[in-house]
Motif scaffolding. Structure first.
Motif: not given
Length: 159
Positions: A84-87, A91-93, A100-104
């Motif tokens: 989760y932290i890696d993902n 995403l943040n970068a 929607t990617d964050f929400e998913q």
């Protein structure tokens, strides 16, 4: 019950450190090797305590199996936290990452966390079913004291 072999101590230590960092933790003992060694010692002490306080071999063996299952669930969840932290970092970068990617990602992690919590509560209930009230009180006190993330990552007297 066949459990996958994973570096449980490393995953648990990583999860504890990430949790403490997320909570604004400013402890001094954060060396993963030291924490892993401490966790392994605590696991052995917990098994010794069960052997000492639960005299019925059938119930103590059931508790050992439940401890193994608990440790596997914690290990699996620790892997989920790391992923989760890696993902989240990825995403943040990404400047163009859609909402929607964050929400998913949040929904997936929340569902996993809820399953983890439910599974952990089920194991606690099974452990209680294999102990008397007096035995459980001693075991629960040990777990609350020795498996407390703050106690495992801070020097004595700070937790």
């Amino acid at each position: 019950m066949k459990l996958k072999k994973k570096p449980l101590g490393y995953l648990l230590v990583t999860t504890i450190l990430m949790t403490m960092a997320g909570c604004g933790f400013r402890g001094t003992t954060t060396d993963p090797d030291t924490l892993e060694a401490h966790f392994e010692s605590v696991r052995q002490n917990e098994r010794q305590l069960i052997s000492k306080i639960v005299e019925d071999p059938q119930r103590s063996n059931a508790l050992f199996m439940l401890l193994d299952a608990r440790d596997q669930i914690v290990s699996d969840h620790a892997e989920t936290v790391v992923a989760y932290i890696d993902n989240m970092r990825t995403l943040n970068a990404d400047y163009d990452a859609p909402r929607t990617d964050f929400e998913q990602l949040f929904a997936s992690y929340r569902a996993n966390r809820q399953t983890y919590q439910k599974d952990l509560v089920n194991i606690v209930q099974k452990m209680k079913a294999n102990t008397t009230a007096k035995e459980w009180k001693r075991l629960a006190e040990f777990q609350l004291d020795e498996l407390n993330p703050r106690r495992m990552t801070q020097p004595s007297g700070e937790a």
